[in-house]
Design a protein around this motif. Structure first.
Motif, PDB file in Angstrom:
ATOM      1  N   ARG B  65     -12.810  -7.195  -5.853  1.00 30.66           N
ATOM      2  CA  ARG B  65     -11.842  -7.132  -6.951  1.00 30.66           C
ATOM      3  C   ARG B  65     -12.142  -5.932  -7.858  1.00 30.66           C
ATOM      4  O   ARG B  65     -11.254  -5.182  -8.254  1.00 30.66           O
ATOM      5  N   GLU B  68     -11.284  -2.683  -6.079  1.00 30.30           N
ATOM      6  CA  GLU B  68      -9.831  -2.501  -6.033  1.00 30.30           C
ATOM      7  C   GLU B  68      -9.337  -1.867  -7.343  1.00 30.30           C
ATOM      8  O   GLU B  68      -8.544  -0.922  -7.341  1.00 30.30           O
ATOM      9  N   ARG B 131      -5.393  -1.294  -1.443  1.00 24.49           N
ATOM     10  CA  ARG B 131      -6.461  -2.247  -1.698  1.00 24.49           C
ATOM     11  C   ARG B 131      -7.504  -2.195  -0.608  1.00 24.49           C
ATOM     12  O   ARG B 131      -7.187  -1.974   0.549  1.00 24.49           O
TER      13      ARG B 131
END
Lengths: 147, 136
Positions: B65, B68, B131
């Motif tokens: 996360r 990203e 991503r």
């Protein structure tokens, strides 16, 4: 080539529209209160009961389109119901996206109705200004500011 | 051998809230013991059950996360050090090696090269393709 199709008020004669969107929830009554208080939906139909219950809700602004709330066991085998309940609890069932003309007000109402916040209202670099939260059952609900 | 007993729904709700916490507060100083406490589990139990539910460890999920988000900051021209700090990573060294492992190039090389191809795509597609891959 079918030249016989006619356009009536901008729609072709066989135009299909979206009518029902199903949302699986673990507690139907809790979900009814949430979709009512947070998003302004009203109950249109309440069919069946207990684990076999389907509740249809709509908003005046979009007649003809409803969301249908039902528990994981509705119309499913016990095995499938259990699998659905686990996917729901994990938060990996498909999200529902709503549009609103006042994102901040809608977000505020959702928080007051007890939503777990996933994302405060923000401008996304891919376009919309939106916010995200979970309904009481764990479904991801996103709300976008209408253009 | 994986535990054949299905995870209880109540446990899955706790795991979901921990995962949501990472998605929301990735820039905060989150660590596995803090998240485990929120999920009412010991760190080892939490990591094991999280991986069983979501296919990767909580630490792995959090770092993916963060990376990203860091990729977006780097594409916008932020320095590697600032991007690392902005996403809540505390060690530039482990951030960089994790970044390289996930993205296939170092943060500085990712920052330096052109991302025109990504920019020419419709935004929602670029968002997905830009991503790092979670599952391979």
């Amino acid at each position: 080539m079918s030249g016989a199709r006619r356009n009536v008020v901008g729609m072709s004669s066989n135009a299909v529209t979206l009518q029902y969107v199903h949302v699986t929830v673990d507690d139907v009554d809790q979900a009814i209160a949430f979709y009512r208080d947070a998003l302004g939906f009203d109950v249109a139909m309440d069919v069946g009961g207990g684990e076999q219950r389907w509740v249809t809700l709509g908003v005046p602004a979009q007649p003809g389109l409803s969301i249908v709330l039902s528990p994981p066991a509705a119309g499913r085998s016990p095995e499938d119901a259990e699998a659905m309940a686990r996917l729901l609890a994990k938060g990996v069932l498909p999200m529902v996206v709503f549009a609103t003309n006042d994102l901040d007000a809608t977000f505020e109402r959702a928080v007051e109705a007890g939503a777990e916040v996933l994302q405060e209202p923000m401008q996304q670099d891919w376009g919309p200004r939106d916010a995200a939260f979970r309904d009481p059952a764990g479904n991801q609900v996103r709300v976008s500011q209408a253009a | 051998m994986p535990d054949p007993t299905p995870q209880p729904v109540e446990m899955l709700k706790h795991l979901r809230r921990a995962r949501d916490l990472m998605d929301r507060d990735y820039a905060e100083p989150l660590d596995v013991p803090t998240m485990a406490e929120r999920a009412f589990m010991s760190p080892a139990h939490f990591s094991r059950e999280f991986k069983r539910a979501y296919g990767e460890t909580p630490y792995g999920y959090l770092m993916t996360r963060r990376i990203e988000r860091a990729m977006a900051f780097l594409r916008a021209g932020m320095s590697v050090t600032d991007a690392c700090t902005a996403v809540g990573a505390t060690s530039l060294g482990s951030f960089s090696s994790r970044f390289s492992a996930l993205v296939g190039e170092s943060p500085s090389s990712y920052r330096a090269r052109s991302h025109d191809a990504l920019e020419a795509m419709p935004d929602c597609i670029a968002r997905t393709l830009g991503r790092p891959a979670r599952y391979r």
